[in-house]
Design a protein around this motif. Structure first.
Motif, mmCIF file in Angstrom:
data_model
loop_
_atom_site.group_PDB
_atom_site.id
_atom_site.type_symbol
_atom_site.label_atom_id
_atom_site.label_comp_id
_atom_site.label_asym_id
_atom_site.label_seq_id
_atom_site.Cartn_x
_atom_site.Cartn_y
_atom_site.Cartn_z
ATOM 1 N N GLY A 140 88.180 78.043 34.924
ATOM 2 C CA GLY A 140 89.745 77.992 34.547
ATOM 3 C C GLY A 140 90.374 76.730 34.774
ATOM 4 O O GLY A 140 91.502 76.445 34.167
ATOM 5 N N VAL A 141 89.798 75.753 35.461
ATOM 6 C CA VAL A 141 90.413 74.627 35.791
ATOM 7 C C VAL A 141 90.001 73.798 34.461
ATOM 8 O O VAL A 141 89.046 73.725 34.109
ATOM 9 C CB VAL A 141 89.506 73.853 37.033
ATOM 10 N N ARG A 142 91.169 72.916 33.985
ATOM 11 C CA ARG A 142 90.974 72.297 32.799
ATOM 12 C C ARG A 142 91.032 70.977 33.040
ATOM 13 O O ARG A 142 91.319 70.323 34.199
ATOM 14 C CB ARG A 142 92.225 72.596 31.883
ATOM 15 N N ARG A 143 90.112 70.135 32.248
ATOM 16 C CA ARG A 143 90.012 68.565 32.215
ATOM 17 C C ARG A 143 91.500 67.945 32.240
ATOM 18 O O ARG A 143 92.181 68.378 31.275
ATOM 19 C CB ARG A 143 89.144 67.987 31.302
ATOM 20 N N THR A 144 91.448 67.006 33.194
ATOM 21 C CA THR A 144 92.689 66.271 33.359
ATOM 22 C C THR A 144 93.091 65.590 31.856
ATOM 23 O O THR A 144 92.128 65.015 31.225
ATOM 24 C CB THR A 144 92.762 65.234 34.319
ATOM 25 N N LEU A 178 81.352 73.756 32.149
ATOM 26 C CA LEU A 178 81.698 73.189 30.912
ATOM 27 C C LEU A 178 83.073 73.066 30.727
ATOM 28 O O LEU A 178 83.659 74.206 30.585
ATOM 29 C CB LEU A 178 81.079 73.665 29.911
ATOM 30 N N MET A 179 83.866 72.172 31.202
ATOM 31 C CA MET A 179 85.446 72.144 31.290
ATOM 32 C C MET A 179 86.056 72.246 29.679
ATOM 33 O O MET A 179 85.163 71.493 28.818
ATOM 34 C CB MET A 179 85.869 70.875 32.019
ATOM 35 N N LEU A 180 87.003 72.819 29.836
ATOM 36 C CA LEU A 180 87.717 72.694 28.520
ATOM 37 C C LEU A 180 88.850 71.984 28.674
ATOM 38 O O LEU A 180 89.422 71.667 29.888
ATOM 39 C CB LEU A 180 88.249 74.182 28.022
ATOM 40 N N ASP A 181 89.681 71.564 27.521
ATOM 41 C CA ASP A 181 90.970 70.501 27.699
ATOM 42 C C ASP A 181 92.006 71.545 27.713
ATOM 43 O O ASP A 181 91.954 72.944 27.678
ATOM 44 C CB ASP A 181 90.886 69.595 26.685
ATOM 45 N N ILE A 182 93.333 70.812 27.825
ATOM 46 C CA ILE A 182 94.402 72.020 27.949
ATOM 47 C C ILE A 182 94.657 72.740 26.820
ATOM 48 O O ILE A 182 95.367 73.483 26.718
ATOM 49 C CB ILE A 182 95.850 71.069 28.426
ATOM 50 N N ASP A 183 94.022 72.491 25.464
ATOM 51 C CA ASP A 183 94.010 73.071 24.322
ATOM 52 C C ASP A 183 92.931 73.957 24.144
ATOM 53 O O ASP A 183 92.897 74.830 23.218
ATOM 54 C CB ASP A 183 94.131 72.273 23.118
ATOM 55 N N GLY A 184 92.109 74.018 25.198
ATOM 56 C CA GLY A 184 91.092 75.107 25.132
ATOM 57 C C GLY A 184 89.782 74.452 24.364
ATOM 58 O O GLY A 184 88.990 75.700 23.939
ATOM 59 N N ASN A 185 89.775 73.318 24.014
ATOM 60 C CA ASN A 185 88.511 73.032 23.445
ATOM 61 C C ASN A 185 87.737 72.319 24.304
ATOM 62 O O ASN A 185 87.804 71.842 25.369
ATOM 63 C CB ASN A 185 88.884 71.824 22.238
ATOM 64 N N ILE A 186 86.192 72.247 23.915
ATOM 65 C CA ILE A 186 85.336 71.792 24.859
ATOM 66 C C ILE A 186 85.597 70.197 25.452
ATOM 67 O O ILE A 186 85.905 69.481 24.376
ATOM 68 C CB ILE A 186 83.846 71.949 24.151
#
Length: 317
Positions: A140-144, A178-186
Motif C-alpha cells: 500500500g505504501v506508494r513511491r514518493t 514492487l512499489m506503485l506510484d501515486i497514480d497506481g503505475n509500477i
C-alpha cells in the motif's frame, strides 16, 4: 591486519576507529546522499557513471562535499585497493560512498561528512532467485512522488522504501515490494529497478518516478545492442500479470528473475526467461565473468553443486 579500512573525512582508518558524531545531519535527519558501486572480479564497474549520479544528488540536496569528481574517484579506488586483500576468493565488494551535510551544531558552515567503505556482496541472500525467481508484492505504501522528493536523487533517507519492504514481508516473508506510484503505475522495488517482457519487448517504468539505476541504464544499452525493443512508459500491475517474464535490476544482484506478483505467476515459470537470459549472457560477456555462477557458488555445500549444474544447463539451452 584482518580489519577493513574505511575512508572518513580525509583519512583511511581501521573500521573499528571510524566515528561519526550523533549530531551529524545524516544520523539525526537522514540528510545525505550515497552511491553504491559494485566490483566484478575485484574491479569497480562504471564508477564514473555512479559519480555522475552522485554529483546530481549532491546538487539536488545542496550539499558541497568539498571534493572534485576526480578526487572522489581516486578515493573510491584506493578504498577498494586497501580492502581487496581481505576479500574471500570468488567474492566481490560493494563500495559505499556516503556523504551527509555534517555536524548540525556548525550550521551552514559545517563541512560535509564523507565516508567510503567496502561490504561483501551478500550473494547467499539472493542466489536462489536466479533459478527459482523472486516473489513480488505491491504494498500500500506508494513511491514518493517527484513533487515531494525526486526519486532520481539517491538519498540516505530511505524510510519510504523500508516501509514498502516491511509491508511486503508482512504479507510474505520471502517477498520483495514492487512499489506503485501515486497514480497506481509500477515504479520500482525497494533497492532495484523493474523490467518485464511482453510480446518480445523489454518494458520498464518511465524514469520520472524511479531512480535512474546504473544497472538499469546498462541493461537498456545491452538490449539495444541485442536488437531488443525497449519501451519506457507508464505500466499498471495488469501489464505485469499478463507479461511473459520479469526481473529486477540492481547493483548487487544485477538481474534477478521474478516469478510472481501478488501470488500470480508471471509467464510460464521459466527462470530466467529467454529475453532475461540473453541479457545475462551479454552482461557476462561485458564483464568477463559469470555473475550468476559466482552467486550460486556461495550457496551451502549441499546446494552449490546441483545449482551450478542446473545453471550450466539453462545457460546452454
Amino acid at each position: 591486519m584482518n580489519e577493513k579500512t574505511i575512508y572518513l573525512n580525509g583519512e583511511f582508518v581501521p573500521e573499528s576507529e571510524a566515528r561519526v558524531s550523533v549530531l551529524d545531519w545524516g544520523f539525526s535527519g537522514g540528510d545525505g546522499v550515497y552511491e553504491v558501486a559494485r566490483t566484478f572480479a575485484g574491479k569497480l564497474f562504471r564508477l564514473e557513471t555512479h559519480l555522475a549520479r552522485l554529483a546530481r544528488s549532491l546538487a539536488y540536496t545542496r550539499i558541497d562535499c568539498g571534493l572534485s569528481r576526480e578526487e572522489i574517484a581516486a578515493i573510491g579506488e584506493e578504498t577498494v585497493a586497501h580492502n581487496l586483500p581481505l576479500l574471500e576468493e570468488g567474492s566481490d565488494y560493494a563500495l559505499w560512498m556516503v556523504i551527509s551535510r555534517g555536524d548540525r551544531r556548525l550550521g551552514d558552515a559545517a563541512p560535509a561528512t564523507v565516508t567510503m567503505y567496502c561490504l561483501e556482496v551478500g550473494f547467499a541472500g539472493f542466489a536462489h532467485a536466479y533459478l527459482g525467481g523472486l516473489k513480488l508484492v505491491t504494498p500500500g505504501v506508494r513511491r514518493t512522488p517527484p513533487q515531494c522528493a525526486d526519486p532520481k536523487a539517491k538519498l540516505t533517507n530511505r524510510m519510504n522504501q523500508l516501509q514498502a519492504r516491511f509491508e511486503a514481508q508482512q504479507s510474505d516473508p520471502e517477498a520483495l515490494p514492487l512499489m506503485l506510484d501515486i497514480d497506481g503505475n509500477i515504479a520500482e522495488s525497494n533497492t532495484a529497478n523493474f523490467f518485464f517482457v511482453s510480446g518480445g519487448r523489454l518494458c520498464t517504468p518511465k524514469a520520472r518516478n524511479v531512480l535512474g539505476g546504473i544497472t538499469r541504464k546498462t541493461v537498456i544499452e545491452l538490449a539495444h545492442e541485442l536488437g531488443i525493443e525497449v519501451v519506457e512508459d507508464a505500466f499498471a500491475p495488469y501489464d505485469v500479470y499478463t507479461a511473459d517474464e520479469a526481473f529486477l535490476s540492481g547493483t548487487s544482484g544485477t538481474m534477478l528473475p521474478a516469478r510472481s506478483l501478488n501470488g500470480s505467476a508471471i509467464g510460464d515459470g521459466t527462470m530466467p526467461g529467454p529475453v532475461t537470459l540473453r541479457l545475462i549472457r551479454a552482461w557476462n560477456e561485458m564483464v568477463g565473468m559469470d555473475f550468476v555462477a559466482q552467486a550460486l557458488g556461495h550457496l551451502g555445500d549441499n546446494e552449490r553443486g546441483p545449482a551450478l549444474a542446473e545453471w550450466e544447463r539453462r545457460l546452454a539451452a
